[in-house]
Design a protein around this motif. Sequence first.
Motif, PDB file in Angstrom:
ATOM      1  N   GLN A  62      33.045  71.226  45.150  1.00 24.45           N
ATOM      2  CA  GLN A  62      33.479  70.874  46.492  1.00 24.45           C
ATOM      3  C   GLN A  62      34.990  71.068  46.537  1.00 24.45           C
ATOM      4  O   GLN A  62      35.671  71.018  45.505  1.00 24.45           O
ATOM      5  N   TYR A  65      38.035  68.179  45.250  1.00 25.82           N
ATOM      6  CA  TYR A  65      37.614  66.946  44.591  1.00 25.82           C
ATOM      7  C   TYR A  65      36.445  67.208  43.649  1.00 25.82           C
ATOM      8  O   TYR A  65      35.651  68.135  43.861  1.00 25.82           O
ATOM      9  N   ASN A  66      36.321  66.351  42.641  1.00 28.64           N
ATOM     10  CA  ASN A  66      35.134  66.298  41.794  1.00 28.64           C
ATOM     11  C   ASN A  66      34.780  67.675  41.229  1.00 28.64           C
ATOM     12  O   ASN A  66      35.655  68.439  40.874  1.00 28.64           O
ATOM     13  N   ASP A  83      22.475  62.968  42.825  1.00 28.50           N
ATOM     14  CA  ASP A  83      23.544  62.373  43.632  1.00 28.50           C
ATOM     15  C   ASP A  83      23.401  60.856  43.563  1.00 28.50           C
ATOM     16  O   ASP A  83      22.924  60.217  44.497  1.00 28.50           O
ATOM     17  N   HIS A  89      28.900  63.483  46.295  1.00 29.11           N
ATOM     18  CA  HIS A  89      29.914  64.119  45.451  1.00 29.11           C
ATOM     19  C   HIS A  89      29.266  65.063  44.440  1.00 29.11           C
ATOM     20  O   HIS A  89      28.140  64.837  44.011  1.00 29.11           O
ATOM     21  N   ARG A  91      29.049  65.530  41.113  1.00 28.13           N
ATOM     22  CA  ARG A  91      29.361  64.779  39.895  1.00 28.13           C
ATOM     23  C   ARG A  91      28.349  64.986  38.778  1.00 28.13           C
ATOM     24  O   ARG A  91      28.516  64.416  37.687  1.00 28.13           O
TER      25      ARG A  91
END
Length: 262
Positions: A62, A65-66, A83, A89, A91
Amino acid sequence: MPFTLATWNINSVRLREPIVCKLLEEEGPDILCLQECKSPVEKIPMERFKALGYHHMVARGQKGYNGVAILSKAPIEDMGEMDFAGLGHARHVAARLDNGVVIHNFYVPAGGDVPDRAVNEKFGQKLDYLTEMRDWFRDEQMTRSILVGDLNIAPREDDVWSHKKLLKVVSHTPEEVEQLGQTQEAGAWVDITRKDIPDGQLYSWWSYRARDWDAADKGRRLDHVWATPDIANAGHNSRILRAARGWEKPSDHAPVFATFDL
């Protein structure tokens, strides 16, 4: 066939492309798992990585970020993402190797500065994320799996420069350590790094705020390599490449390595 993997919170894969290439050239791990890529997948600089022999990638990204990515010399199969805590996010991402081993690459939320979910939403999100990880591991009962990543928790007293001084600091609070312990136990994960290096202070992160991070050495072990019990004994040669923290325009994290004879 043995393979070596490394996990590294790179803190922007595009900004730090030169040191990613340095690691690939000098250390040559078969697999490199990156966190905090801060880039859409299509803008990760794969051409440079392919030129160094890393032709395969599974990633989620993204803008700004992350972001998590798994780079590999050999083909890997995209096994999807989770998620946790519904944060939306990038992650987590998973990939399967040709030998059937699944690698899970995680970037657990940092949790903000105040260890109290009543006043700090980010701390609550971190705890919720770990709770859902725990429940997923308990339900899935994974086998032939490796978990790597920036878990943003230093669980042991010798994983931080001062246990006493960091008890109320996010990443080493008793609540977080307990939560991570439950998460690890739910999947019966073995901490490969500490299996190989059972004693002594061990860090993978040093704050940018320290004027001389090396001399101050106020580190924390936030980055981890775990494996399911059925393959844990195949893991060895764990190490943290501390020198990478001192490279030009470095990440505040250092890469963590392990080799698996599988």
